[in-house]
Design a protein around this motif. Structure first.
Motif, PDB file in Angstrom:
ATOM      1  N   GLN A 289       0.834  -1.203   0.000  1.00  0.00           N
ATOM      2  CA  GLN A 289       0.000   0.000   0.000  1.00  0.00           C
ATOM      3  C   GLN A 289       0.871   1.257   0.000  1.00  0.00           C
ATOM      4  O   GLN A 289       0.566   2.239  -0.683  1.00  0.00           O
ATOM      5  N   VAL A 290       1.961   1.210   0.758  1.00  0.00           N
ATOM      6  CA  VAL A 290       2.893   2.347   0.780  1.00  0.00           C
ATOM      7  C   VAL A 290       3.492   2.563  -0.606  1.00  0.00           C
ATOM      8  O   VAL A 290       3.601   3.696  -1.091  1.00  0.00           O
ATOM      9  N   ALA A 291       3.895   1.476  -1.259  1.00  0.00           N
ATOM     10  CA  ALA A 291       4.496   1.588  -2.595  1.00  0.00           C
ATOM     11  C   ALA A 291       3.492   2.146  -3.602  1.00  0.00           C
ATOM     12  O   ALA A 291       3.846   2.968  -4.455  1.00  0.00           O
ATOM     13  N   MET A 292       2.236   1.719  -3.503  1.00  0.00           N
ATOM     14  CA  MET A 292       1.202   2.256  -4.393  1.00  0.00           C
ATOM     15  C   MET A 292       0.983   3.741  -4.139  1.00  0.00           C
ATOM     16  O   MET A 292       0.830   4.535  -5.080  1.00  0.00           O
ATOM     17  N   PHE A 293       0.966   4.123  -2.875  1.00  0.00           N
ATOM     18  CA  PHE A 293       0.793   5.533  -2.499  1.00  0.00           C
ATOM     19  C   PHE A 293       1.916   6.380  -3.100  1.00  0.00           C
ATOM     20  O   PHE A 293       1.681   7.444  -3.689  1.00  0.00           O
ATOM     21  N   LEU A 294       3.163   5.910  -2.954  1.00  0.00           N
ATOM     22  CA  LEU A 294       4.305   6.657  -3.468  1.00  0.00           C
ATOM     23  C   LEU A 294       4.322   6.668  -5.004  1.00  0.00           C
ATOM     24  O   LEU A 294       4.742   7.655  -5.621  1.00  0.00           O
ATOM     25  N   ALA A 295       3.871   5.581  -5.616  1.00  0.00           N
ATOM     26  CA  ALA A 295       3.796   5.540  -7.084  1.00  0.00           C
ATOM     27  C   ALA A 295       2.816   6.589  -7.588  1.00  0.00           C
ATOM     28  O   ALA A 295       3.057   7.249  -8.601  1.00  0.00           O
ATOM     29  N   LYS A 296       1.702   6.728  -6.893  1.00  0.00           N
ATOM     30  CA  LYS A 296       0.718   7.741  -7.290  1.00  0.00           C
ATOM     31  C   LYS A 296       1.270   9.147  -7.071  1.00  0.00           C
ATOM     32  O   LYS A 296       1.035  10.056  -7.878  1.00  0.00           O
ATOM     33  N   LYS A 297       2.038   9.335  -6.019  1.00  0.00           N
ATOM     34  CA  LYS A 297       2.556  10.656  -5.669  1.00  0.00           C
ATOM     35  C   LYS A 297       3.750  11.070  -6.518  1.00  0.00           C
ATOM     36  O   LYS A 297       3.872  12.239  -6.907  1.00  0.00           O
ATOM     37  N   LEU A 298       4.620  10.143  -6.831  1.00  0.00           N
ATOM     38  CA  LEU A 298       5.906  10.490  -7.446  1.00  0.00           C
ATOM     39  C   LEU A 298       6.002  10.208  -8.943  1.00  0.00           C
ATOM     40  O   LEU A 298       7.014  10.539  -9.561  1.00  0.00           O
ATOM     41  N   THR A 299       4.978   9.597  -9.520  1.00  0.00           N
ATOM     42  CA  THR A 299       4.998   9.340 -10.963  1.00  0.00           C
ATOM     43  C   THR A 299       3.731   9.922 -11.604  1.00  0.00           C
ATOM     44  O   THR A 299       2.802  10.317 -10.908  1.00  0.00           O
ATOM     45  N   THR A 300       3.735   9.941 -12.913  1.00  0.00           N
ATOM     46  CA  THR A 300       2.570  10.435 -13.653  1.00  0.00           C
ATOM     47  C   THR A 300       1.703   9.286 -14.170  1.00  0.00           C
ATOM     48  O   THR A 300       0.794   9.501 -14.962  1.00  0.00           O
ATOM     49  N   ARG A 301       1.973   8.084 -13.689  1.00  0.00           N
ATOM     50  CA  ARG A 301       1.231   6.912 -14.159  1.00  0.00           C
ATOM     51  C   ARG A 301      -0.216   6.956 -13.677  1.00  0.00           C
ATOM     52  O   ARG A 301      -0.505   7.431 -12.587  1.00  0.00           O
ATOM     53  N   SER A 302      -1.120   6.436 -14.515  1.00  0.00           N
ATOM     54  CA  SER A 302      -2.534   6.392 -14.152  1.00  0.00           C
ATOM     55  C   SER A 302      -2.771   5.278 -13.134  1.00  0.00           C
ATOM     56  O   SER A 302      -1.926   4.383 -12.950  1.00  0.00           O
ATOM     57  N   LEU A 303      -3.919   5.313 -12.494  1.00  0.00           N
ATOM     58  CA  LEU A 303      -4.254   4.289 -11.500  1.00  0.00           C
ATOM     59  C   LEU A 303      -4.258   2.882 -12.110  1.00  0.00           C
ATOM     60  O   LEU A 303      -3.703   1.952 -11.504  1.00  0.00           O
ATOM     61  N   PRO A 304      -4.852   2.693 -13.298  1.00  0.00           N
ATOM     62  CA  PRO A 304      -4.795   1.343 -13.897  1.00  0.00           C
ATOM     63  C   PRO A 304      -3.372   0.895 -14.200  1.00  0.00           C
ATOM     64  O   PRO A 304      -3.029  -0.277 -14.028  1.00  0.00           O
ATOM     65  N   GLU A 305      -2.519   1.825 -14.629  1.00  0.00           N
ATOM     66  CA  GLU A 305      -1.130   1.461 -14.933  1.00  0.00           C
ATOM     67  C   GLU A 305      -0.403   1.044 -13.662  1.00  0.00           C
ATOM     68  O   GLU A 305       0.378   0.096 -13.655  1.00  0.00           O
ATOM     69  N   ILE A 306      -0.654   1.775 -12.573  1.00  0.00           N
ATOM     70  CA  ILE A 306      -0.040   1.412 -11.293  1.00  0.00           C
ATOM     71  C   ILE A 306      -0.514   0.032 -10.866  1.00  0.00           C
ATOM     72  O   ILE A 306       0.279  -0.813 -10.422  1.00  0.00           O
ATOM     73  N   GLY A 307      -1.823  -0.221 -11.002  1.00  0.00           N
ATOM     74  CA  GLY A 307      -2.361  -1.527 -10.637  1.00  0.00           C
ATOM     75  C   GLY A 307      -1.709  -2.653 -11.412  1.00  0.00           C
ATOM     76  O   GLY A 307      -1.404  -3.715 -10.850  1.00  0.00           O
ATOM     77  N   ARG A 308      -1.484  -2.442 -12.707  1.00  0.00           N
ATOM     78  CA  ARG A 308      -0.846  -3.483 -13.525  1.00  0.00           C
ATOM     79  C   ARG A 308       0.574  -3.761 -13.065  1.00  0.00           C
ATOM     80  O   ARG A 308       1.045  -4.898 -13.148  1.00  0.00           O
ATOM     81  N   LYS A 309       1.268  -2.731 -12.586  1.00  0.00           N
ATOM     82  CA  LYS A 309       2.648  -2.910 -12.110  1.00  0.00           C
ATOM     83  C   LYS A 309       2.698  -3.668 -10.781  1.00  0.00           C
ATOM     84  O   LYS A 309       3.757  -4.132 -10.363  1.00  0.00           O
ATOM     85  N   PHE A 310       1.561  -3.767 -10.122  1.00  0.00           N
ATOM     86  CA  PHE A 310       1.514  -4.496  -8.851  1.00  0.00           C
ATOM     87  C   PHE A 310       0.714  -5.786  -9.019  1.00  0.00           C
ATOM     88  O   PHE A 310      -0.257  -6.060  -8.307  1.00  0.00           O
ATOM     89  N   GLY A 311       1.132  -6.580  -9.990  1.00  0.00           N
ATOM     90  CA  GLY A 311       0.544  -7.892 -10.177  1.00  0.00           C
ATOM     91  C   GLY A 311      -0.802  -7.886 -10.863  1.00  0.00           C
ATOM     92  O   GLY A 311      -1.602  -8.814 -10.680  1.00  0.00           O
ATOM     93  N   GLY A 312      -1.079  -6.849 -11.644  1.00  0.00           N
ATOM     94  CA  GLY A 312      -2.339  -6.809 -12.382  1.00  0.00           C
ATOM     95  C   GLY A 312      -3.545  -6.501 -11.521  1.00  0.00           C
ATOM     96  O   GLY A 312      -4.665  -6.920 -11.840  1.00  0.00           O
ATOM     97  N   ARG A 313      -3.327  -5.737 -10.443  1.00  0.00           N
ATOM     98  CA  ARG A 313      -4.454  -5.398  -9.567  1.00  0.00           C
ATOM     99  C   ARG A 313      -5.341  -4.325 -10.192  1.00  0.00           C
ATOM    100  O   ARG A 313      -4.886  -3.508 -10.980  1.00  0.00           O
ATOM    101  N   ASP A 314      -6.599  -4.314  -9.776  1.00  0.00           N
ATOM    102  CA  ASP A 314      -7.573  -3.363 -10.297  1.00  0.00           C
ATOM    103  C   ASP A 314      -7.276  -1.957  -9.784  1.00  0.00           C
ATOM    104  O   ASP A 314      -6.702  -1.789  -8.697  1.00  0.00           O
ATOM    105  N   HIS A 315      -7.688  -0.942 -10.553  1.00  0.00           N
ATOM    106  CA  HIS A 315      -7.414   0.434 -10.144  1.00  0.00           C
ATOM    107  C   HIS A 315      -8.122   0.807  -8.852  1.00  0.00           C
ATOM    108  O   HIS A 315      -7.675   1.691  -8.116  1.00  0.00           O
ATOM    109  N   THR A 316      -9.230   0.113  -8.535  1.00  0.00           N
ATOM    110  CA  THR A 316      -9.926   0.411  -7.271  1.00  0.00           C
ATOM    111  C   THR A 316      -9.073  -0.007  -6.069  1.00  0.00           C
ATOM    112  O   THR A 316      -9.156   0.617  -5.000  1.00  0.00           O
TER     113      THR A 316
END
Length: 473
Positions: free
Chosen positions: A414-441
């Motif tokens: 959860q911390v890594a997802m939080f920092l990915a959202k804060k420090l990158t320009t990646r969309s929520l679905p893209e972040i989810g895919r980088k974490f094992g294909g998780r859903d953007h929700t």
């Protein structure tokens, strides 16, 4: 459709040939007064009859009737009054069968080559509704490499075949990879091959604003008529329709109407249809009916090729200014954010050299582009965040993308997802895919969870601060 009743030419004692002759003279006067607009609206009108002080004309569609009455009603009345003093009223009804043929009138003047006759030009078939195509964005000016080769070939095929075997074409990729360039290139190529095609290019913002304005004015028919009159509809950045339910509803019906009529559709977005946030499933499914083509970020070879192409043009513009190859290589290696920043940086460097009368060198590039180079050096990847978080919490990086849900893994994830959202320009679905294909929700939940906890947990807040410093170097 409103059916017009024929009016006898004998009503005012003048035979039909005289009526036709008067109409031809009125048309010639209007052609002289209205110029190019005549060819798109007035030329297709037909004369039904004269009844005392009233002239009745026929229009091929409801849209043409409304537009002519609103924009050229006074001009029509003046022209008829000049021809026949007793005319006080001009009425227009919808009756395609009674409309005039184009060959009955002199040809309209040819449009200026730099302005496409059917794309976003005021006074033409779309009444200025669409946006103009950028003359710099053609297939000839598009630099092709492995990251964009598939999308380029798809766009070229779509533009060059009269009836492509896939429809719609959906281009997606992050900002600055060439989606809009290819869309404009499709429009230009179609305009060249089939000049009569009605190509309508819109941004999603223009689509939404026009629809909202039509609703407020309680008259959505002109909006719908223009969209459905297009032979080719192109909408840029369609992901901005997310969350706009009423606009999506109108888009859905427009899509269906155009597809059923055999019209062509092109869309761009920053992500594939399946990942469009806030977009209904039935819209997503339709966007996937044709071909979905991904444009990947430019690699080093493509960035260098783009710079070399740009450098040739700039060198000519600045009277043969020398732009060393090592400078282009340096920029291609350092600036990896997107193509717009890359091209803009070279433009800025060369302009500075010309204005200060200095040669283009590596030293000048580092001086003039210091801010851009610093920003590029700070580019952070989600993989970098995962690595630092895993090291900080003494777990394996693979655990962050695994299905494991134990507390010692779930919280760091959860911390890594939080920092990915804060420090990158990646969309929520893209972040989810980088974490094992998780859903953007799941990403949304993680971001909100850590954000809320950090406000009340001083220890977690300190961990986030330390991690951010480690990641940013």
């Amino acid at each position: 459709m409103i059916q017009a009743q024929s009016v006898s030419y004998e009503q005012d004692g003048i035979d039909g040939e005289d009526h036709a002759a008067k109409w031809q003279r009125v048309r010639k006067a209007l052609q002289s007064d209205l110029g190019q607009a005549f060819a798109y609206y007035i030329q297709d009108l037909g004369l039904i009859g004269l009844d005392g002080a009233r002239v009745t004309l026929a229009a091929p569609t409801a849209f043409v009737r409304r537009h002519v009455m609103n924009a050229y009603g006074d001009a029509l009345r003046r022209a008829w009054t000049a021809e026949l003093a007793r005319v006080a009223e001009v009425e227009i009804v919808v009756d395609a069968s009674a409309c005039g043929k184009r060959e009955d009138t002199p040809a309209a003047p040819a449009p200026i080559a730099a302005v496409p006759a059917n794309v976003g030009d005021p006074g033409q078939w779309d009444a200025g509704f669409g946006l103009s195509l950028n003359e710099r964005y053609t297939f000839e000016n598009f630099v092709v490499g492995k990251p964009n080769e598939f999308a380029y070939n798809a766009a070229r095929t779509f533009a060059e075949e009269e009836r492509p075997n896939f429809n719609p074409l959906f281009l997606h990729g992050i900002s600055g990879v060439g989606k809009t360039h290819l869309m404009h290139a499709i429009g230009w190529e179609m305009r060249k091959r089939w000049p009569a095609r009605r190509v309508l290019f819109l941004s999603s913002e223009r689509f939404m604003q026009s629809f909202i304005r039509a609703i407020r004015q309680k008259d959505t028919l002109p909006f719908k008529d223009i969209l459905r009159s297009a032979d080719v509809l192109m909408i840029d950045d369609i992901h901005f329709l997310g969350g706009k339910d009423s606009t999506q509803e109108e888009f859905f019906h427009t899509f269906n109407a155009l597809i059923e009529s055999g019209k062509l559709l092109v869309f761009t977005a920053d992500r594939p249809p399946v990942d469009l946030d806030g977009v209904g499933e039935r819209v997503k499914s339709r966007l996937q009916w044709g071909l979905v083509a991904d444009i990947h970020p430019a690699d080093f070879e493509l960035r260098l090729g783009i710079l070399q192409s740009k450098a040739e043009k700039l060198s000519l513009h600045y009277n043969g200014m020398e732009i060393p190859a090592r400078v282009l290589t340096f920029l291609a290696q350092k600036i990896i954010s997107n193509v717009r920043v890359l091209e803009g940086s070279l433009q800025r460097l060369v302009a500075n050299a010309a204005l200060t009368r200095r040669p283009v060198t590596l030293e000048l590039a580092q001086e003039v582009l210091a801010d851009i180079l610093r920003a590029s050096d700070r580019k952070i990847l989600i993989e970098d965040i995962q690595k630092k978080v895993a090291e900080f919490y003494n777990i394996r990086q693979a655990d962050l993308i695994s299905p494991r849900r134990s507390r010692n893994v779930a919280r760091p994830r959860q911390v890594a997802m939080f920092l990915a959202k804060k420090l990158t320009t990646r969309s929520l679905p893209e972040i989810g895919r980088k974490f094992g294909g998780r859903d953007h929700t799941t990403v949304i939940y993680a971001v909100r969870k850590i954000d809320d906890l950090a406000k009340i947990d001083a220890s977690l807040n300190e961990e986030l601060t330390v991690l951010q410093r480690l990641i940013e170097g």
